[in-house]
Design a protein around this motif. Structure first.
Motif, short mmCIF file in Angstrom:
data_model
loop_
_atom_site.label_atom_id
_atom_site.label_comp_id
_atom_site.label_asym_id
_atom_site.label_seq_id
_atom_site.Cartn_x
_atom_site.Cartn_y
_atom_site.Cartn_z
N ARG A 81 12.51 6.77 -9.23
CA ARG A 81 11.27 7.16 -8.55
C ARG A 81 10.61 6.02 -7.77
O ARG A 81 9.74 6.25 -6.95
N ALA A 82 11.02 4.80 -8.07
CA ALA A 82 10.36 3.64 -7.44
C ALA A 82 10.89 3.40 -6.02
O ALA A 82 12.08 3.55 -5.76
N HIS A 83 9.97 2.99 -5.15
CA HIS A 83 10.40 2.56 -3.81
C HIS A 83 11.12 1.21 -3.93
O HIS A 83 12.15 1.00 -3.31
N ARG A 84 10.52 0.31 -4.73
CA ARG A 84 11.13 -1.00 -4.96
C ARG A 84 10.99 -1.36 -6.43
O ARG A 84 10.16 -0.76 -7.13
N ALA A 85 11.77 -2.34 -6.87
CA ALA A 85 11.71 -2.73 -8.28
C ALA A 85 12.10 -4.18 -8.47
O ALA A 85 12.77 -4.78 -7.63
N TYR A 86 11.63 -4.73 -9.59
CA TYR A 86 11.95 -6.09 -10.00
C TYR A 86 12.51 -6.05 -11.41
O TYR A 86 12.04 -5.25 -12.24
N VAL A 87 13.48 -6.92 -11.68
CA VAL A 87 14.03 -7.04 -13.03
C VAL A 87 13.52 -8.36 -13.62
O VAL A 87 13.70 -9.43 -13.04
N LEU A 88 12.87 -8.25 -14.78
CA LEU A 88 12.34 -9.43 -15.49
C LEU A 88 13.23 -9.76 -16.68
O LEU A 88 13.62 -8.87 -17.43
N VAL A 111 1.14 2.49 -7.12
CA VAL A 111 1.46 2.41 -8.55
C VAL A 111 2.38 1.23 -8.83
O VAL A 111 3.39 1.03 -8.15
N LEU A 112 1.99 0.42 -9.83
CA LEU A 112 2.90 -0.58 -10.39
C LEU A 112 3.23 -0.12 -11.80
O LEU A 112 2.34 0.07 -12.64
N LEU A 113 4.51 0.06 -12.06
CA LEU A 113 4.97 0.73 -13.27
C LEU A 113 5.84 -0.21 -14.09
O LEU A 113 6.84 -0.74 -13.59
N VAL A 114 5.43 -0.45 -15.34
CA VAL A 114 6.26 -1.19 -16.29
C VAL A 114 6.92 -0.16 -17.19
O VAL A 114 6.23 0.71 -17.74
N GLU A 115 8.24 -0.25 -17.34
CA GLU A 115 8.91 0.84 -18.05
C GLU A 115 10.25 0.39 -18.62
O GLU A 115 11.03 -0.27 -17.93
N GLN A 116 10.48 0.75 -19.89
CA GLN A 116 11.77 0.48 -20.49
C GLN A 116 12.80 1.53 -20.12
O GLN A 116 14.00 1.27 -20.16
N ASN A 117 12.33 2.73 -19.78
CA ASN A 117 13.25 3.79 -19.34
C ASN A 117 13.62 3.52 -17.87
O ASN A 117 13.04 4.08 -16.95
N SER A 164 15.67 -8.23 -7.50
CA SER A 164 14.75 -7.27 -6.90
C SER A 164 15.48 -6.49 -5.83
O SER A 164 16.53 -6.91 -5.34
N GLY A 165 14.94 -5.34 -5.49
CA GLY A 165 15.55 -4.50 -4.46
C GLY A 165 14.89 -3.14 -4.45
O GLY A 165 13.88 -2.92 -5.13
N THR A 166 15.45 -2.22 -3.68
CA THR A 166 14.91 -0.86 -3.72
C THR A 166 15.32 -0.23 -5.05
O THR A 166 16.28 -0.68 -5.70
N GLY A 167 14.60 0.82 -5.43
CA GLY A 167 14.96 1.53 -6.66
C GLY A 167 16.41 2.00 -6.61
O GLY A 167 17.17 1.87 -7.58
N ALA A 168 16.82 2.53 -5.45
CA ALA A 168 18.18 3.05 -5.29
C ALA A 168 19.23 1.94 -5.42
O ALA A 168 20.28 2.12 -6.05
N GLU A 169 18.92 0.76 -4.85
CA GLU A 169 19.87 -0.37 -4.93
C GLU A 169 20.08 -0.81 -6.38
O GLU A 169 21.21 -1.03 -6.82
N LEU A 170 18.97 -0.91 -7.12
CA LEU A 170 19.09 -1.39 -8.50
C LEU A 170 19.74 -0.34 -9.40
O LEU A 170 20.41 -0.70 -10.38
N LEU A 171 19.56 0.94 -9.06
CA LEU A 171 20.21 2.00 -9.85
C LEU A 171 21.72 1.88 -9.79
O LEU A 171 22.42 2.26 -10.73
N GLN A 173 0.84 -1.20 0.00
CA GLN A 173 0.00 0.00 0.00
C GLN A 173 0.88 1.26 0.00
O GLN A 173 1.80 1.38 0.80
N GLY A 174 0.63 2.16 -0.95
CA GLY A 174 1.33 3.44 -0.97
C GLY A 174 2.66 3.43 -1.69
O GLY A 174 3.34 4.45 -1.77
N GLU A 175 3.05 2.28 -2.25
CA GLU A 175 4.35 2.19 -2.93
C GLU A 175 4.25 2.56 -4.42
O GLU A 175 3.19 2.48 -5.03
N ILE A 176 5.41 2.92 -4.98
CA ILE A 176 5.63 2.85 -6.43
C ILE A 176 6.59 1.69 -6.63
O ILE A 176 7.70 1.69 -6.10
#
Length: 236
Positions: free
Chosen positions: A201-208, A188-194, A216-223, A27-30
């Motif tokens: 901007r994401a709190h967390r993210a997954y790589v497919l 927000v669940l965001l699918v994005e090539q950029n 997977s990890g926080t947006g900052a970790e994956l950056l 709840q409340g995440e991007i």
């Protein structure tokens, strides 16, 4: 968790598009899903919104198993998608497109409130309220697709490639608005090539990759992850 996928497998005929993926959105995440073309990002979105049936696994939304629930009933529950390629109604005006997004709702006062909200988020749509959707620029159509998805007052907004085909300045604007929508209380669940814009901007993210979640990890970790930088950020 607001949304949970557990071991979801999805087939296109005999081709397995998703290989037992598991992910969650709080709840409340991007949360961002990144990956190359054909990795299964849009397929994952279609599974969540009910546009494609899953072969195995479960999808839970707001504590309810929605794995076999019809797509229109998922909208009623609070899942709304802005699809890849925008998918607006080209022969309808901006206002008519937005009102189509509220087709499951009956409270006129609340619908008008949300129209005002969309016009505040996207002043360009207010200026073009009577214009036919198909005559607008790509950026304006993208704003309209996001605005229409918001008109169902979703608990979870699925955004599929919102920056596709847009000029750099507009990409920045769209992502800033995604953050604003999130700060107003929409998950927000965001699918994005950029990947750069999404991860920053994401709190967390997954790589497919080819239908599997490989990281997977926080947006900052994956950056700052070397393999992600190398594959998706154009940085060695």
């Amino acid at each position: 968790m607001l949304l949970e996928l557990k071991d979801v497998t999805l087939m296109y005929g005999r081709i397995q598009a998703l290989h037992g993926i598991s992910l969650s959105v709080g709840q409340g995440e991007i949360v961002a899903l990144i990956g190359a073309n054909g990795a299964g990002k849009s397929t994952t979105m279609r599974a969540i919104s009910g546009l494609r049936p899953v072969a195995q696994g479960t999808i839970t939304f707001n504590g309810e198993d929605i794995t076999k629930l019809r797509a229109d009933l998922r909208v009623v529950r609070g899942v709304s998608q802005s699809p890849e390629g925008r998918g607006i109604f080209p022969g309808m005006s901006v206002r008519e497109n937005l009102e189509m997004g509220a087709y499951t709702r009956r409270n006129r006062a609340e619908i008008n409130e949300d129209l005002d909200r969309v016009f505040t988020l996207f002043p360009r749509l207010k200026e073009r309220e009577k214009q036919v959707g198909g005559t607008m620029s790509g950026g304006e159509q993208q704003m309209l697709a996001v605005g229409r998805a918001l008109m169902s007052r979703p608990k979870l907004l699925l955004l599929d490639e919102p920056s596709m085909g847009l000029a750099p300045m507009l990409i920045q604007q769209i992502f800033d608005i995604v953050v604003e929508i999130n700060q107003q209380g929409t998950t927000v669940l965001l699918v994005e090539q950029n990947a750069q814009q999404a991860l920053s901007r994401a709190h967390r993210a997954y790589v497919l990759e080819t239908g599997e979640i490989v990281k997977s990890g926080t947006g900052a970790e994956l950056l700052t992850d070397p393999s992600v930088k190398d594959a998706y950020l154009g940085v060695a």
